[in-house]
Design a protein around this motif. Structure first.
Motif, PDB file in Angstrom:
ATOM      1  N   LEU A 468       3.123  42.480 -11.182  1.00  0.00           N
ATOM      2  CA  LEU A 468       3.473  43.576 -10.283  1.00  0.00           C
ATOM      3  C   LEU A 468       4.990  43.693 -10.181  1.00  0.00           C
ATOM      4  CD1 LEU A 468       0.929  43.119  -7.345  1.00  0.00           C
ATOM      5  CD2 LEU A 468       0.699  44.514  -9.409  1.00  0.00           C
ATOM      6  N   LEU A 470       7.941  45.927  -8.000  1.00  0.00           N
ATOM      7  CA  LEU A 470       8.206  46.847  -6.901  1.00  0.00           C
ATOM      8  C   LEU A 470       9.501  47.595  -7.169  1.00  0.00           C
ATOM      9  CD1 LEU A 470       7.705  47.976  -4.024  1.00  0.00           C
ATOM     10  CD2 LEU A 470       8.929  45.970  -3.138  1.00  0.00           C
ATOM     11  N   LEU A 488       3.965  41.449  -1.386  1.00  0.00           N
ATOM     12  CA  LEU A 488       4.967  42.492  -1.504  1.00  0.00           C
ATOM     13  C   LEU A 488       5.013  43.297  -0.215  1.00  0.00           C
ATOM     14  CD1 LEU A 488       4.425  43.837  -5.144  1.00  0.00           C
ATOM     15  CD2 LEU A 488       6.205  42.301  -4.316  1.00  0.00           C
ATOM     16  N   VAL A 499       4.879  50.733  -7.040  1.00  0.00           N
ATOM     17  CA  VAL A 499       4.482  49.443  -7.581  1.00  0.00           C
ATOM     18  C   VAL A 499       3.843  49.683  -8.941  1.00  0.00           C
ATOM     19  CG1 VAL A 499       3.051  47.395  -7.280  1.00  0.00           C
ATOM     20  CG2 VAL A 499       4.152  48.441  -5.295  1.00  0.00           C
TER      21      VAL A 499
END
Length: 570
Positions: A468, A470, A488, A499
């Motif tokens: 992942l 961000l 997150l 994301v």
């Protein structure tokens, strides 16, 4: 390094010009004509007070009186010598609350000024710079005041309302019981014993956005509030895809709120107010919500499960079990590995009388505030026991009614009775329980969605998700300064976010500020304990070269000698 413990004692130096003036104001001798002087005894010149200024005579009484006045001023000002080997520890705890964003410049200047004064209070100083939010890293630790001031540049107070007790305890553990702990904030507040409060706030007339809802059908609703004690007027407008709507006026009474409503005309929008000192609530970004779909499969013939599955919003049905997120299974059937959650129940083969249940509920978020009075069910024969990997949530005396297990990887909510042979469908608690479990399952899925968040709010993505990214990137964390977390969170400043998972969009969102407690500046004020604190620290790390009694004794001797010489001369 010499300093004065009581600088006001230097006011005694005004006696020096007074003594000189007294000696200048002497009575001039009168000239008398006489025929002879041999009949007069020789006399020493006598100084008598007069109204005219004559030439200052160089006399021992004059210098003794000046010396006595000087010694008196020294005694009263209490000179001290700072010990070179003295050492102190000072910790500044910066209030990380978002309200401090309105006073960032004032807070930095106050810390710089305080550090400069405290540095002169000991031979060596160890500095620590922390934030009051325990989730944030320690900003500086070392002996350089320049390093401390450089670390102030990265301070961005954006946290919601929180208790600074843990951060103050950490600061105290670093300075020890004799060190100095200073909380830099914007208002007066209760603190632990030994903590000094440096407040840099002033009351502000703030108007801002304080909340957002998206009731559905492409609509949005935003709350605007006047936190000031006087009426306020503002203008607001919408920015969308490079276009801006004409400003519209707002008039708000003291403490009043107003709801703005509208329809989404784009997937991304920003509502804006006329800017003021507190900029965090002057802009509200928002995106058109797009909930994550929940893929549901059902192999259990329960009518209750069927009605519940049809009531779920944003669901996808008629999928194979190995491609579904939430499954309704017959008891004893393990969920497939791809499932994120499952509900199982037995299927009764015969009819029997229903038994009233004396339900006892365990503590669990799924059961919070739910009432189970009135449940009647048909006990299975033989009873269905809970295995060792299960946690029983509901009991009927010693018989398990509902359990939760993760033995097969995915959470399994297991009914120990046939829901269709009970009145569970008539009890709101069971319907709420199933909805909570379904939403928990939805949150654990990894499907594209769009949502609005408050600044700093967890994004609710599965903790086991991998790859992942961000955007914008989260603020860097100094290694070892706080516990590592895979959770997150939305950015701490209002704005849009995204994301990605393995380069593909997973979540589109917007973060807005909505903490009304931090937007109210009616109680902001200024407090500065640093002058007294620095003086106390200097006194603690200094020594007296001579006792004050000795200075006073010498001054007395000088005054007595001056008087004696004058009398002898007279």
């Amino acid at each position: 390094m010499i300093h004065l413990a009581n600088p006001w004692g230097l006011l005694a130096l005004v006696a020096l010009p007074a003594i000189v003036a007294i000696h200048l104001l002497q009575r001039r001798s009168r000239r008398v004509v006489t025929s002879t002087l041999f009949l007069l005894d020789p006399l020493a010149p006598e100084s008598l007070a007069g109204r005219r200024i004559e030439r200052l005579r160089n006399s021992l009484p004059l210098w003794l009186q000046l010396l006595a006045a000087l010694l008196l001023a020294v005694a009263l000002s209490q000179p001290r010598i700072l010990r070179r080997e003295s050492w102190q520890e000072v910790a500044f705890v910066l209030d990380a609350s978002a309200s401090m964003a309105a006073f960032e410049t004032e807070a930095r200047e106050a810390v710089r000024a305080a550090a400069a004064r405290l540095e002169r209070a000991a031979g060596r100083t160890e500095w620590s710079l922390l934030e009051s939010d325990p989730l944030l890293p320690i900003r500086y630790s070392g002996a350089s005041r320049a390093g401390l001031e450089a670390a102030l540049a990265g301070w961005k107070p954006r946290s919601g309302a929180h208790d600074p007790t843990r951060a103050l305890g950490l600061a105290r553990s670093r300075t020890g019981p004799t060190g100095v702990v200073i909380l830099v904030t914007d208002r007066n507040r209760e603190t632990s014993a030994g903590t000094h409060l440096l407040a840099v706030g002033t009351p502000l007339a703030n108007v801002g956005f304080t909340g957002l809802t998206t009731p559905g059908s492409g609509q949005w609703s935003v709350l605007v509030r006047n936190f000031a004690r006087e009426p306020q007027t503002r203008s607001w407008w919408i920015e969308t895809d490079g276009a801006t709507t004409p400003p519209q006026p707002l008039a708000l009474d003291p403490g009043a709120s107003l709801v703005l409503r509208g329809n989404f005309t784009s997937d991304r929008m920003t509502l804006r107010l006329d800017p003021d000192r507190f900029a965090l609530d002057d802009a509200l970004p928002l995106v058109r919500p797009r909930p994550k779909p929940l893929r549901v499969a059902r192999s259990h013939p329960s009518a209750l499960f069927e009605r519940f599955a049809e009531s779920l919003p944003d669901r996808i049905t008629n999928l194979p079990a190995d491609r579904s997120d939430l499954l309704f299974l017959i008891d004893g059937s393990p969920p497939p590995p791809a499932a994120r959650g499952a509900v199982s129940a037995p299927v009764s083969r015969g009819e029997s009388a229903r038994t009233p249940a004396a339900v006892v509920a365990e503590e669990d978020p799924l059961l919070r505030d739910l009432v189970w009075t009135g449940l009647q069910y048909q006990p299975p024969d033989p009873p269905i026991a809970a295995d060792d990997a299960s946690r029983v949530l509901l009991w009927d005396r010693e018989r398990p009614l509902l359990s939760l297990s993760a033995a097969h990887g995915a959470p399994l909510l297991r009914f120990h009775f046939d829901p269709d042979r009970s009145n569970a469908a008539r009890l709101p608690s069971f319907v709420i329980l199933l909805h909570r479990f379904a939403e928990r399952t939805r949150a654990a899925t990894l499907l594209p969605s769009a949502a609005n968040f408050e600044t700093g709010q967890p994004l609710g993505l599965p903790s086991d998700a991998r790859d992942l990214v961000l955007e914008p990137a989260p603020e860097p964390v100094t290694p070892g300064t706080r516990p590592a977390t895979a959770e997150l969170r939305a950015p701490r400043d209002p704005g849009f976010l995204r994301v990605l998972q393995a380069g593909e969009p997973l979540l589109e969102g917007a973060a807005h500020f909505a903490d009304g407690r931090e937007a109210d500046f009616a109680g902001a004020e200024t407090l500065d304990p640093i002058p007294g604190l620095a003086a106390a620290q200097r006194e603690r790390h200094s020594e007296q070269p001579l006792l004050p009694d000795l200075w006073l004794m010498l001054a007395g001797i000088g005054m007595t000698a001056a008087w004696g010489i004058r009398e002898r001369g007279a």
